[in-house]
Scaffold this active site. Sequence first.
Site, PDB file in Angstrom:
ATOM      1  N   ASN A  10     -29.051 -40.826 -51.372  1.00 53.12           N
ATOM      2  CA  ASN A  10     -30.448 -40.670 -50.954  1.00 53.12           C
ATOM      3  C   ASN A  10     -30.843 -39.217 -51.227  1.00 53.12           C
ATOM      4  O   ASN A  10     -30.465 -38.327 -50.471  1.00 53.12           O
ATOM      5  CB  ASN A  10     -30.564 -41.010 -49.457  1.00 53.12           C
ATOM      6  N   SER A 214     -23.711 -37.101 -42.834  1.00 57.73           N
ATOM      7  CA  SER A 214     -22.816 -36.025 -43.255  1.00 57.73           C
ATOM      8  C   SER A 214     -21.516 -36.529 -43.885  1.00 57.73           C
ATOM      9  O   SER A 214     -20.445 -35.967 -43.639  1.00 57.73           O
ATOM     10  CB  SER A 214     -22.526 -35.081 -42.081  1.00 57.73           C
TER      11      SER A 214
END
Length: 254
Positions: A10, A214
């Site tokens: 993304n 993350s």
Amino acid sequence: MSRRILIAGNWKMNMRAESGASLAKGIVDAVGKSPAVEVVLCPPSVYLSGVADAVVGTPVELGAQNLYAAEDGAFTGEVNASMLTDVGCRFVILGHSERRQLMGETDACVAKKLHAALAGNLVPIVCVGETLEQREADDTESVIETQIRGSLEGLDEARAANIVIAYEPVWAIGTGKTASKEQAEAVHAFIRELLGKMFSTEVAEQIRIQYGGSVKPGNAEELLSQPNIDGALVGGASLKVDDFAGIINAAPSA
Ligand code: PEP
């Protein structure tokens, strides 16, 4: 049942035409001709065509970050499912927490987009996830259940196997804090059980559930080797060839 690992990048509102094309080419080279996992790039909508040119004829696929749930018409600034497939998209991210928080997207709005995506032959990646406050209040499961039931409202069993869920704890997105493999696996198992109740065990076993928050080359292997984690939705680390390739290479082959 084996679910093929799905790694999606993304890019959010990052990159430019040239840097995006060169990132996409770098990923194509790193992925090779027959990767063990499925790889999708989700650039900003204005760069979809350029990235499509870079990945055409390769195993790397294209996804959008959003769509508008309507047919062509007077919707200034919006892009619909048919336009996305027209430029080569196969996937679309829906209900990302940034859109939920910054653009006020609700579960009902995500559900409308989900139906538009499926009607337009796109695979929706439906994002859900709790805030830190909700986790600390022990509300994770109820928050996730509400988001999933609301975002998948009206979805029938026949189409449910075609969707992807991305579990993205809001507190782990872009913060450098990752859910531990145990925390992530527990929520993924909860989601699969919920999907089993909503549809059927067979369908729940087919639906891919990605983890996002993350993910980096250094933590990808332990996350992706969990039984209910079927891939990763990657933000920051998808902007560098080496980092994204490191995540792809850390995935166990199906
Ligand atoms: C995301 O944007 O979906 C995401 C998980 O971002 P990051 O990997 O940067 O936390």
